[in-house]
Design an enzyme around this catalytic site. Structure first.
Site, short mmCIF file in Angstrom:
data_model
loop_
_atom_site.label_atom_id
_atom_site.label_comp_id
_atom_site.label_asym_id
_atom_site.label_seq_id
_atom_site.Cartn_x
_atom_site.Cartn_y
_atom_site.Cartn_z
N ARG A 286 50.15 -34.58 93.44
CA ARG A 286 49.64 -33.63 94.43
C ARG A 286 50.76 -32.86 95.10
O ARG A 286 50.50 -31.89 95.80
CB ARG A 286 48.78 -34.34 95.47
CG ARG A 286 49.50 -35.24 96.44
CD ARG A 286 48.50 -35.79 97.43
NE ARG A 286 49.10 -36.81 98.30
CZ ARG A 286 48.40 -37.54 99.16
NH1 ARG A 286 47.10 -37.40 99.23
NH2 ARG A 286 49.00 -38.43 99.91
N VAL B 124 39.98 -31.70 97.65
CA VAL B 124 40.32 -32.65 96.59
C VAL B 124 41.70 -33.27 96.81
O VAL B 124 42.51 -32.78 97.59
CB VAL B 124 40.26 -31.97 95.20
CG1 VAL B 124 38.88 -31.42 94.94
CG2 VAL B 124 41.31 -30.86 95.09
N GLU B 125 41.97 -34.35 96.08
CA GLU B 125 43.23 -35.09 96.10
C GLU B 125 43.66 -35.45 97.53
O GLU B 125 44.82 -35.31 97.91
CB GLU B 125 44.34 -34.30 95.39
CG GLU B 125 44.10 -34.20 93.90
CD GLU B 125 45.36 -33.88 93.11
OE1 GLU B 125 46.46 -34.06 93.65
OE2 GLU B 125 45.22 -33.47 91.96
N GLY B 126 42.72 -35.93 98.31
CA GLY B 126 42.98 -36.32 99.69
C GLY B 126 42.60 -35.20 100.63
O GLY B 126 43.34 -34.24 100.79
#
Length: 638
Positions: free
Chosen positions: A193, A315-317
């Site tokens: 990320r 997304v991704e946290g």
């Protein structure tokens, strides 16, 4: 990979996402670091060649931000007879959603809780979170349905598995990888990320600036290009400054990963900052392009970017969680010179090690108090600097603010202790301050590594001054809201800022930058260098840049006509009439008149918007949308 994603995003976010997942939080990354040699030899070549389409399934209907604590997907270690032989394996059940590439994936990575009630693997019955790679055609696996993420056609959908049997060697890392899934995921996520979403934000912001700068040079109102108006220049300048900051931060996080680091905190900062800033960039550029940005169609380069921005933020946290809990929560432990050692000493019951770490911590607090007070009394003017002029002054301010931040961090730990994790207002502000310092440092490094070009100087200064203001505001909010008021007053006395006190970017600075963003200038070209050229004659960006080239080439001819009008030699009239009268009056020649007419036709084509038959839905039209987030409208082209 960062460069590929950035450039791909300038033509198709669907394509960029398809590149991201196999190279970020996906089977390829997990296999590379944790797979057995047999798994690597069998699967990595197929993934690299595109013979396997991977996805990774983590999020569940009831397990989003709290994926580890709320996960219900589970597996049971069993022995079953397969083709006449007893095989050690697992029976898995899962229900996942929001899984990118799942509708077309041939290889599904699944995270689940593994249990061993019969103790076939050892003494433990609860093994823990485990990651396995499962072929999509395995009996019991269900894929193929799709979500519709705000109309952006990248592949995303649910996947589920019911009573799926796979051998134990499906676990990433084999039997020894059982129970180690969460550590695998967190380490791979911290690397991925920090590259993928920041890189896509770099590409998207560059495309937005490319479009807005060209439009501001081509579109005219009140007899002037709209980019000459200060109200339009403000968002253009903010966008240019953000483009530089995003590029610097992405480069910094990419270099960290390339050097073998797992920069969890820096990656979290990069993800949040990049995806929040692309939202601001899109909004600013939508304002500049105005009506041309709100009518969807092949000519519109920004509309789908506006729709897709929330995807990256989620997304991704999710950014709310990452900002308020992860950045400072992890950073204060990972980055502090003594806290990690103190915790390790307590865990190991090592009193001597704890004493060393504790007294070192006390000394560090005292040092930061003195440094903060000195920086306050001197305005940080005696702090080291490695740059001249106003940029050097910003360098000094960042140094002084770093002392104030270190002191604020220790005060937060000392006065709040374990309850700090519930004070998300405070940790969010401290995360903002850390973000400002990290971005400012990345900008200084990039500027230095690029050999300090004069071309970039004003944009660098604008971004640094913006970072200083962000840090001061964040620290001020922390001090003013700290529950322990005596500690807050102590910090105020020592010099931790309670509000933004530094100068914001001046109007004169913004004016200089704005002038360098119009008419296809070298600065505009440099800040948008990752934007891929469009096919000749295509609607959207190519049409806009063609009009820009022709408009710039005729600036002198138009100026001559305007001078003649002001002098009373010509009357105001439509451009076709005006050019002919200019030729008749000897103000311009026939070639100039032809250039002006060609430029006017190109301008009209560039500012035209698409229209559709009454009752038709533009979203349903099978046109390719030239935008920062999507040039591919049909699923099969993804």
């Amino acid at each position: 990979m960062a460069a590929v994603i950035s450039r791909a995003t300038t033509v198709s976010n669907a394509l960029a996402v398809t590149i991201m997942v196999p190279n970020s939080l996906g089977p390829g990354e997990l296999l590379l670091h944790y797979g057995t040699e047999e798994q690597k030899d069998r699967l990595l070549p197929r993934l690299a060649k595109g013979e396997e389409m991977p996805c990774f399934a983590l999020t569940e209907p009831g397990a989003g931000s709290d994926a580890a604590g709320s996960m219900t997907s589970h597996g049971i270690v069993v022995k079953e007879e397969v083709d006449g032989e007893q095989v050690l394996g697992m029976r898995l059940n899962w229900e996942k959603r929001y899984i990118t590439l799942a509708p077309r994936a041939t290889l599904i990575g699944v995270a689940f809780r593994l249990y061993d009630p019969d103790q076939l693997l050892g003494d433990e019955q609860e093994i823990g979170i485990t990651c396995a790679l499962i072929p999509a055609d395995t009996p019991g696996v269900e894929t193929g349905l799709r979500h519709d993420p705000l109309g952006v056609p990248f592949l995303n959908g649910p996947t589920s598995g019911k009573d799926v049997f796979v051998p134990i060697d499906a676990v990433i890392g084999g039997e020894s990888g059982c129970g180690k899934g969460w550590r695998m995921l967190m380490q791979c996520l911290s690397a991925g990320r920090g590259i993928c979403l920041p890189s896509s934000s770099v590409g998207g912001s560059q495309l937005c600036l490319r479009v807005a700068g060209a439009h501001a040079s081509v579109r005219e109102q009140f007899g002037l290009p709209v980019g000459r108006f200060e109200g339009v220049q403000e968002p253009l300048v903010r966008t240019a400054s953000t483009c530089y900051g995003l590029d610097a931060l992405c480069l910094s996080s990419t270099l960290a990963v390339d050097s073998g680091e797992k920069p969890a905190v820096a990656s979290a900062v990069a993800k949040v900052y990049a995806t929040e800033k692309i939202r601001e960039v899109v909004n600013d550029c939508m304002d500049v392009v105005a009506g041309n940005a709100i009518c969807r169609g092949p000519r519109n380069v920004l509309a789908n970017a506006y729709s897709a921005v929330p995807v990256g933020i989620t997304v991704e946290g999710a950014n709310i969680l990452t900002r308020s809990m992860i950045i400072f929560g992890q950073g204060v432990i990972r980055c502090h010179p003594f806290v990690n050692a103190e915790l390790a000493a307590i865990e190991n019951k090592d009193l001597a090690a704890f004493d060393r770490a504790y007294w070192g911590h006390v000394g560090s607090v005292g040092s930061n108090m003195v440094r903060t007070a000195v920086h306050r009394l001197t305005g940080s003017r005696f702090a080291p600097k490695h740059f001249d002029g106003a940029i050097g002054r910003c360098h000094q301010q960042l140094t002084g603010l770093s002392s104030a931040f270190a002191l604020a961090s220790d005060v937060a730990l000392g006065t709040l202790g374990g309850s700090l994790k519930f004070k998300e207002h405070l940790t969010g502000r401290l995360a903002d301050a850390l973000t400002g310092m990290l971005v400012g440092s990345a900008v200084l490094k990039k500027y230095h590594d690029d050999e300090r070009p004069q071309r970039d100087r004003d944009v660098v200064l604008h971004q640094l001054q913006t970072c200083v203001i962000l840090i001061e505001q964040a620290l001020g909010g922390f001090v003013m809201n700290l529950p322990n008021r005596p500690a807050a007053w102590m910090m105020r006395i020592l010099g931790v800022p309670i509000r933004a006190v530094s100068a914001a970017p001046s109007d004169q600075l913004c004016d200089r930058i704005a002038k360098e963003l119009l008419d296809g200038s070298p600065l505009w070209q440099h800040l948008t260098r990752d934007v891929l050229a469009r096919p000749q004659g295509s609607p959207g960006l190519w049409t806009l840049e063609d009009a820009l080239e022709k408009a710039v080439a005729t600036r002198g001819d138009r100026a001559a006509l305007k001078v003649a009008i002001r002098a009373g030699k010509l009357d105001k009239s439509p451009i076709s009439t005006l050019t002919q009268r200019g030729v008749d009056a000897g103000i311009i020649d026939e070639d100039a008149a032809e250039r002006l007419m060609v430029a006017e036709r190109a301008r009209n084509d560039a500012i035209a918007v698409d229209s559709f038959a009454a009752g038709a839905s533009p979203a349903a039209e099978p046109y390719p949308t030239d935008s920062a987030t999507n040039i591919i409208a049909e699923e099969d082209n993804c």
